[in-house]
Scaffold this active site. Structure first.
Site, PDB file in Angstrom:
ATOM      1  N   LYS A  46       0.841  -1.207   0.000  1.00  0.00           N
ATOM      2  CA  LYS A  46       0.000   0.000   0.000  1.00  0.00           C
ATOM      3  C   LYS A  46       0.874   1.253   0.000  1.00  0.00           C
ATOM      4  CE  LYS A  46      -0.233  -0.358   5.038  1.00  0.00           C
ATOM      5  NZ  LYS A  46      -1.089  -0.683   6.198  1.00  0.00           N
ATOM      6  N   TYR A 302      13.580  30.791   7.707  1.00  0.00           N
ATOM      7  CA  TYR A 302      12.383  31.521   8.159  1.00  0.00           C
ATOM      8  C   TYR A 302      12.329  31.631   9.682  1.00  0.00           C
ATOM      9  CZ  TYR A 302      10.229  31.047   3.512  1.00  0.00           C
ATOM     10  OH  TYR A 302       9.942  31.117   2.186  1.00  0.00           O
TER      11      TYR A 302
HETATM   12  C1  LIG Z   1      -0.250  -1.735   6.830  1.00  0.00           C
HETATM   13  C2  LIG Z   1      -0.875  -2.993   7.223  1.00  0.00           C
HETATM   14  C3  LIG Z   1      -0.125  -4.172   7.374  1.00  0.00           C
HETATM   15  C4  LIG Z   1       1.381  -4.187   7.344  1.00  0.00           C
HETATM   16  O1  LIG Z   1       1.848  -3.772   8.618  1.00  0.00           O
HETATM   17  P1  LIG Z   1       3.412  -3.683   8.960  1.00  0.00           P
HETATM   18  O2  LIG Z   1       3.449  -3.299  10.392  1.00  0.00           O
HETATM   19  O3  LIG Z   1       3.950  -2.616   8.066  1.00  0.00           O
HETATM   20  O4  LIG Z   1       4.001  -5.012   8.674  1.00  0.00           O
HETATM   21  C5  LIG Z   1      -0.799  -5.339   7.589  1.00  0.00           C
HETATM   22  N1  LIG Z   1      -2.144  -5.372   7.683  1.00  0.00           N
HETATM   23  C6  LIG Z   1      -2.890  -4.265   7.588  1.00  0.00           C
HETATM   24  C7  LIG Z   1      -4.356  -4.356   7.718  1.00  0.00           C
HETATM   25  C8  LIG Z   1      -2.299  -3.040   7.363  1.00  0.00           C
HETATM   26  O5  LIG Z   1      -3.050  -1.943   7.283  1.00  0.00           O
END
Ligand SMILES: *Cc1c(COP(=O)(O)O)cnc(C)c1O
Length: 431
Positions: A46, A302
């Site tokens: 993702k 800034y």
């Molecule tokens: C992002 C996510 C993962 C992966 O988690 P990690 O801690 O990065 O291994 C697994 N399951 C779900 C539902 C997630 O949203």
């Protein structure tokens, strides 16, 4: 090394910064984690593979044995399916996914009415077309998916989500039984196939909170509720990287691996990336645009929040918060340049920040023009793998400096930063 599409391809030649992703490190991390898991595993890709680039990471993980791919959003899943189709990765066939024919699960199922879902070209009909697996937490999601399936003439593969204690998505105990009964009816009607039961752990990065044990108990309750409805899903899954590493009982039939694949620890306070045998896959680098002296008392950036205590060399780095560098890194973010660690001084701007290059040594005898410790064009590394290049800061160092977690540091990297790929670069190549 080649730049890929998805970001600004032309920027690769006129680049001010680049993220070099070591696919060899990702393959290594996959092997380490898969061996520990001893179960089939899903590569969670993702958010553009946590900023690393979805297609190169997905194909690397498939070659390393992933049989599942996971993304949050339906749009991400459709995009990924199109990329895999173009890349020649076969669509899933049958009940046993393989690296050649992986399954893709997406878990943010859109809210649609049955009529919207059944309309030609609806997102859920596109999902069926792409042969995606969908998560279902509510009756209305189930109804929409069933309506799309009816219109499409194709059963939808679904994973029922039980809320085991995160209180995010998922059916709580009293809602799971009616959901399971409705899913069973939809399955009998040929509209869905309940292939999974799943949930997500909220405190898997802690060793002894007791939370994960509670999640597991509630998960088992959920299994019983499904069994009473006559459902025995093939894939029960609960663990992400932290669950896999620190709560073996949570591995079940499948683990969903994200952060560990990228070589980062779910919680460096529990175990660091190096202690876990993982290799950080992303190196973020830029080049000094300008080097100059400023006098003692001169403020930087800034708001004038940092002032030189002596005559000082400073360097200009052409990346900023528009590229995902947190503003919280003001006068804290670590960088490596010309063989040395130094840091951001003053505020991070939209496109640039300034770093300290040390005091100007003006007390030489006989007097000589001071020599700058670094020069325009010198490489600046914001984060990388200290095992490959000793002394470079890590995404964890940035997370600590900015009061966040390594996940956010890599994931927020912006689209202006081109990603390029080093297929298993050696130490020499990386220097
Ligand atoms: C992002 C996510 C993962 C992966 O988690 P990690 O801690 O990065 O291994 C697994 N399951 C779900 C539902 C997630 O949203």
């Amino acid at each position: 090394m080649g730049a890929t599409a998805g970001h600004f391809p032309e920027a690769a030649t006129a680049t001010t910064a680049q993220a070099v992703v070591d696919l060899g490190a990702i393959a290594h991390n996959a092997r380490v984690l898969a061996q520990a898991a001893g179960t089939p595993w899903m590569a969670v890709v993702k958010a553009d593979a946590y900023g690393h680039g979805i297609l190169p990471v997905a194909t690397t993980c498939l070659r390393a044995g992933a049989t599942w791919l996971g993304v949050a959003q339906l749009a991400e899943a459709l995009h990924l399916r199109a990329l895999l189709d173009a890349d020649g990765v076969a669509r899933p066939a049958g009940d046993v996914p393989t690296p050649l024919t992986p399954r893709t699960l997406t878990w943010i199922t859109p809210v649609l009415t049955a009529a919207e879902a059944a309309a030609p070209g609806s997102p859920l009909r596109q999902a069926l077309d792409a042969e995606l697996d969908l998560s279902v937490s509510t009756l209305s999601q189930l109804e929409a998916i069933a309506a799309a399936a009816q219109a499409q003439g194709q059963a939808a593969r679904i994973h029922l989500k039980v809320d085991t204690g995160m209180s995010r998505a998922g059916a709580v105990a009293q809602d799971l039984a009616p959901l399971a009964v409705a899913a069973r009816q939809a399955q009998d009607a040929g509209l869905v196939q309940v292939v999974g039961l799943w949930s997500h752990l909220s405190r898997a990065d802690e060793l002894t909170s007791g939370s994960t044990e509670e999640h597991l108990r509630r998960f088992q309750d959920g299994e019983r509720v499904l069994a009473e409805a006559g459902l025995r899903p093939q894939f029960r899954h609960l663990a992400a990287t932290g669950g896999l590493l620190w709560h073996p009982a949570a591995r079940l039939d499948l683990v969903r691996l994200g952060i560990g694949l990228y070589g980062l620890s779910p919680n460096p306070a529990t175990a660091t990336s190096a202690e876990l045998g993982l290799r950080p896959a992303m190196r973020l680098e830029s080049r000094l645009l300008q080097v100059k002296q400023i006098p003692a008392g001169q403020a930087v950036s800034y708001g004038g929040t940092w002032t030189a205590s002596t005559d000082r060399w400073v360097g200009l780095v052409p990346v900023g918060y528009a590229d995902g560098i947190p503003r919280a890194a003001a006068s804290l973010g670590p960088v490596w340049v010309a063989g040395q660690r130094t840091q951001v001084i003053g505020k991070v701007c939209m496109d640039q920040f300034v770093i300290d290059l040390g005091p100007v040594d003006a007390n030489t005898e006989p007097p000589v023009p001071p020599v700058p410790p670094a020069q325009a064009g010198d490489r600046v590394i914001l984060w990388g793998d200290p095992n490959a290049l000793p002394g470079v800061p890590t995404a964890d160092d940035w997370a600590t400096a900015c009061g966040t977690i390594n996940y956010e540091i890599v994931t927020r990297l912006g689209v202006r930063v081109p990603r390029s790929y080093a297929p298993g670069a050696t130490k020499e190549e990386q220097v």
